[in-house]
Design a protein around this motif. Structure first.
Motif, mmCIF file in Angstrom:
data_model
loop_
_atom_site.group_PDB
_atom_site.id
_atom_site.type_symbol
_atom_site.label_atom_id
_atom_site.label_comp_id
_atom_site.label_asym_id
_atom_site.label_seq_id
_atom_site.Cartn_x
_atom_site.Cartn_y
_atom_site.Cartn_z
ATOM 1 N N ALA A 80 53.437 20.800 46.226
ATOM 2 C CA ALA A 80 52.758 20.460 44.974
ATOM 3 C C ALA A 80 52.767 21.664 44.044
ATOM 4 O O ALA A 80 52.817 22.810 44.486
ATOM 5 C CB ALA A 80 51.323 20.022 45.242
ATOM 6 N N SER A 81 52.710 21.390 42.719
ATOM 7 C CA SER A 81 52.732 22.487 41.760
ATOM 8 C C SER A 81 51.513 23.385 41.909
ATOM 9 O O SER A 81 51.576 24.585 41.621
ATOM 10 C CB SER A 81 52.801 21.936 40.328
ATOM 11 N N SER A 82 50.404 22.808 42.390
ATOM 12 C CA SER A 82 49.203 23.633 42.606
ATOM 13 C C SER A 82 49.370 24.601 43.777
ATOM 14 O O SER A 82 48.599 25.550 43.923
ATOM 15 C CB SER A 82 47.984 22.736 42.854
ATOM 16 N N ASP A 83 50.386 24.345 44.639
ATOM 17 C CA ASP A 83 50.669 25.231 45.767
ATOM 18 C C ASP A 83 51.586 26.381 45.375
ATOM 19 O O ASP A 83 51.729 27.342 46.141
ATOM 20 C CB ASP A 83 51.316 24.455 46.913
ATOM 21 N N ASP A 84 52.241 26.279 44.211
ATOM 22 C CA ASP A 84 53.171 27.315 43.762
ATOM 23 C C ASP A 84 52.414 28.381 42.971
ATOM 24 O O ASP A 84 51.971 28.137 41.844
ATOM 25 C CB ASP A 84 54.269 26.712 42.898
ATOM 26 N N ILE A 85 52.256 29.540 43.567
ATOM 27 C CA ILE A 85 51.468 30.622 42.970
ATOM 28 C C ILE A 85 52.251 31.927 43.085
ATOM 29 O O ILE A 85 52.836 32.217 44.132
ATOM 30 C CB ILE A 85 50.105 30.769 43.665
ATOM 31 N N GLU A 86 52.253 32.688 42.010
ATOM 32 C CA GLU A 86 52.880 33.993 42.005
ATOM 33 C C GLU A 86 51.883 35.032 41.490
ATOM 34 O O GLU A 86 51.080 34.734 40.605
ATOM 35 C CB GLU A 86 54.135 34.017 41.124
ATOM 36 N N SER A 87 51.940 36.232 42.044
ATOM 37 C CA SER A 87 51.081 37.310 41.561
ATOM 38 C C SER A 87 51.899 38.589 41.440
ATOM 39 O O SER A 87 52.866 38.807 42.181
ATOM 40 C CB SER A 87 49.883 37.533 42.497
ATOM 41 N N GLU A 88 51.491 39.422 40.489
ATOM 42 C CA GLU A 88 52.154 40.699 40.253
ATOM 43 C C GLU A 88 51.090 41.740 39.940
ATOM 44 O O GLU A 88 50.233 41.518 39.075
ATOM 45 C CB GLU A 88 53.144 40.595 39.100
ATOM 46 N N GLY A 89 51.115 42.861 40.649
ATOM 47 C CA GLY A 89 50.070 43.863 40.471
ATOM 48 C C GLY A 89 50.608 45.278 40.425
ATOM 49 O O GLY A 89 51.712 45.568 40.913
ATOM 50 N N PHE A 90 49.800 46.151 39.841
ATOM 51 C CA PHE A 90 50.154 47.559 39.704
ATOM 52 C C PHE A 90 48.891 48.394 39.832
ATOM 53 O O PHE A 90 47.803 47.960 39.425
ATOM 54 C CB PHE A 90 50.801 47.823 38.343
ATOM 55 N N GLY A 91 49.002 49.599 40.393
ATOM 56 C CA GLY A 91 47.844 50.475 40.505
ATOM 57 C C GLY A 91 48.245 51.933 40.535
ATOM 58 O O GLY A 91 49.369 52.280 40.945
ATOM 59 N N ILE A 92 47.339 52.799 40.089
ATOM 60 C CA ILE A 92 47.564 54.236 40.125
ATOM 61 C C ILE A 92 46.234 54.947 40.347
ATOM 62 O O ILE A 92 45.211 54.543 39.788
ATOM 63 C CB ILE A 92 48.234 54.737 38.824
ATOM 64 N N THR A 93 46.223 55.960 41.198
ATOM 65 C CA THR A 93 45.026 56.782 41.415
ATOM 66 C C THR A 93 45.406 58.247 41.246
ATOM 67 O O THR A 93 46.554 58.648 41.509
ATOM 68 C CB THR A 93 44.420 56.570 42.819
ATOM 69 N N TYR A 94 44.411 59.032 40.836
ATOM 70 C CA TYR A 94 44.631 60.457 40.621
ATOM 71 C C TYR A 94 43.434 61.226 41.164
ATOM 72 O O TYR A 94 42.295 61.004 40.727
ATOM 73 C CB TYR A 94 44.823 60.755 39.134
ATOM 74 N N ALA A 95 43.678 62.101 42.130
ATOM 75 C CA ALA A 95 42.631 62.960 42.687
ATOM 76 C C ALA A 95 42.541 64.213 41.825
ATOM 77 O O ALA A 95 43.339 65.147 41.987
ATOM 78 C CB ALA A 95 42.937 63.308 44.132
ATOM 79 N N ILE A 96 41.589 64.224 40.900
ATOM 80 C CA ILE A 96 41.443 65.352 39.984
ATOM 81 C C ILE A 96 41.064 66.612 40.750
ATOM 82 O O ILE A 96 41.598 67.695 40.514
ATOM 83 C CB ILE A 96 40.401 65.019 38.908
ATOM 84 N N THR A 97 40.119 66.477 41.664
ATOM 85 C CA THR A 97 39.726 67.542 42.586
ATOM 86 C C THR A 97 39.536 66.903 43.958
ATOM 87 O O THR A 97 39.694 65.687 44.123
ATOM 88 C CB THR A 97 38.417 68.235 42.143
ATOM 89 N N ASP A 98 39.140 67.714 44.942
ATOM 90 C CA ASP A 98 38.852 67.154 46.264
ATOM 91 C C ASP A 98 37.665 66.205 46.222
ATOM 92 O O ASP A 98 37.516 65.347 47.103
ATOM 93 C CB ASP A 98 38.564 68.284 47.260
ATOM 94 N N ASP A 99 36.803 66.355 45.217
ATOM 95 C CA ASP A 99 35.577 65.556 45.132
ATOM 96 C C ASP A 99 35.649 64.412 44.125
ATOM 97 O O ASP A 99 34.847 63.475 44.192
ATOM 98 C CB ASP A 99 34.384 66.448 44.769
ATOM 99 N N LEU A 100 36.568 64.488 43.154
ATOM 100 C CA LEU A 100 36.606 63.524 42.048
ATOM 101 C C LEU A 100 37.953 62.823 41.986
ATOM 102 O O LEU A 100 38.999 63.469 41.924
ATOM 103 C CB LEU A 100 36.329 64.235 40.724
ATOM 104 N N SER A 101 37.916 61.477 42.025
ATOM 105 C CA SER A 101 39.124 60.657 41.914
ATOM 106 C C SER A 101 38.901 59.561 40.890
ATOM 107 O O SER A 101 37.789 59.044 40.746
ATOM 108 C CB SER A 101 39.487 60.029 43.263
ATOM 109 N N VAL A 102 39.970 59.187 40.186
ATOM 110 C CA VAL A 102 39.921 58.082 39.236
ATOM 111 C C VAL A 102 41.099 57.161 39.516
ATOM 112 O O VAL A 102 42.094 57.566 40.138
ATOM 113 C CB VAL A 102 39.965 58.576 37.769
ATOM 114 N N GLY A 103 40.985 55.914 39.070
ATOM 115 C CA GLY A 103 42.064 54.973 39.308
ATOM 116 C C GLY A 103 42.066 53.822 38.332
ATOM 117 O O GLY A 103 41.041 53.488 37.721
ATOM 118 N N TYR A 104 43.237 53.218 38.178
ATOM 119 C CA TYR A 104 43.402 52.024 37.345
ATOM 120 C C TYR A 104 44.305 51.055 38.090
ATOM 121 O O TYR A 104 45.324 51.456 38.673
ATOM 122 C CB TYR A 104 44.034 52.376 35.992
ATOM 123 N N ASN A 105 43.939 49.779 38.101
ATOM 124 C CA ASN A 105 44.790 48.770 38.717
ATOM 125 C C ASN A 105 44.642 47.440 37.995
ATOM 126 O O ASN A 105 43.614 47.170 37.353
ATOM 127 C CB ASN A 105 44.488 48.609 40.210
#
Length: 333
Positions: free
Chosen positions: A250-275
């Motif tokens: 069924a068309s409701s069974d046809d699903i596609e997904s696409e994702g991307f992510g990036i993280t950056y450890a600024i210091t040993d204590d501080l990290s940021v990320g986007y996805n």
């Protein structure tokens, strides 16, 4: 003999009453007919407080957005006479649902260096495919998490009383197989999936993964699942990309997904990320789109985390747009 040792752990976990020198022979005897040497039992939990909010709901509907960590994990392990290791885990959770409203995730694992490991999860287990439904890097949560009623990327089937086998790593290659018997009602026929993870020795920091499965939640209605991802870590930066697909009659069974992510450890204590992730269902004209930006900071045994999510067409519903956020503070002592 029971000895109580109040040692503490680091990084957000508090070890509560490490129970030393508990003979695991009785426990192992109930799991497998091989005796085990004395091992350890421990109880761990975390001290944490969370606040979450979604702006597309009224204050009356949201209620109180404050919650606190309310689970304890009981863990035990020991080496048996044949050289294999047996470990068991039970999670006591105040939010547990179902017929057993006391315990949540629970599993037993047999492992050895030569064989790999096989896990039987009475509840909360992952198959080979569901474990890699979204491997894009993030600093706190997946982009579709926290968002109420959000669709998730295609990830096969998982359920109670599931077996998962993980092979030893050979030349950077690890294989995983999941199995779910039909009698457990998650599918009308028995379900099996597999995944392969490759970490090439000649390319440090690169991980490539692929998984596939065929499922029949309803007999005669077969859905084919695939997932492919790649992550690359260089210095303080980790990037990742993933595509998933489900194909059914069924068309409701046809699903596609696409994702991307990036993280950056600024210091040993501080990290940021986007996805971010986009999920498309063939039977609808609206694609669900979610994104998140998050940060994590640790100082003096206190960890602060926050994530802000933007979403469009949640549940493939036009104009079901908005933002959601979650803040968490946890303590290590």
């Amino acid at each position: 003999m029971l000895i109580i040792n109040n040692k503490h752990t680091k990084k957000g976990k508090v070890s509560m009453n490490n129970f030393k020198k508990i003979g695991l022979s009785a426990l192992a005897g109930s799991l497998i007919a091989v005796s085990a040497h004395a091992g350890t039992m421990s109880v761990s939990g975390s001290a944490s407080v969370t606040f979450s909010n979604t702006d597309d709901e009224s204050a009356a509907a949201e209620g109180n957005g404050w919650t606190m960590g309310d689970s304890l994990t009981f863990s035990g392990s020991g080496e048996m006479d044949n050289g294999m290791t047996v470990s068991v885990s039970y999670e006591y959770d105040g939010d547990a649902e179902g017929t057993d409203s006391t315990f949540d995730d629970q599993s037993v694992t047999l492992s050895s260096d030569a064989m790999g490991s096989i896990t039987f999860a009475g509840h909360g287990g992952d198959g080979a495919l569901s474990a890699i439904d979204d491997k894009t890097p993030n600093a706190m949560e997946e982009s579709w998490d926290v968002v109420a009623s959000a669709e998730t990327p295609p990830g096969g089937v998982s359920g109670e009383n599931m077996f998962t086998y993980t092979s030893p790593t050979v030349s950077g290659i690890t294989a995983t197989i999941g199995y779910l018997n039909a009698s457990d009602a998650a599918t009308d026929v028995s379900y099996m999936d597999f995944a392969v993870k490759v970490q090439p020795e000649m390319v440090d920091g690169l991980t490539i993964g692929y998984g596939a499965a065929d499922s029949e939640v309803t007999t005669g209605t077969q859905i084919d699942y695939t997932a492919l991802y790649a992550t690359y870590a260089i210095g303080s930066v980790t990037v990742g990309y993933q595509i998933n697909e489900a194909d059914g009659p069924a068309s409701s069974d046809d699903i596609e997904s696409e994702g991307f992510g990036i993280t950056y450890a600024i210091t040993d204590d501080l990290s940021v990320g986007y996805n971010q992730m986009e999920i498309d269902q063939a039977s609808t004209s609206e694609d669900q789109e979610t994104s998140a930006i998050a940060a994590s900071y640790t100082s003096g045994g206190v960890t602060l985390k926050g994530t802000l999510h933007n979403f469009d067409n949640v549940g493939y519903t036009a104009a079901n747009d908005g933002t959601a956020y979650e803040l968490n503070v946890s303590f290590a002592f």
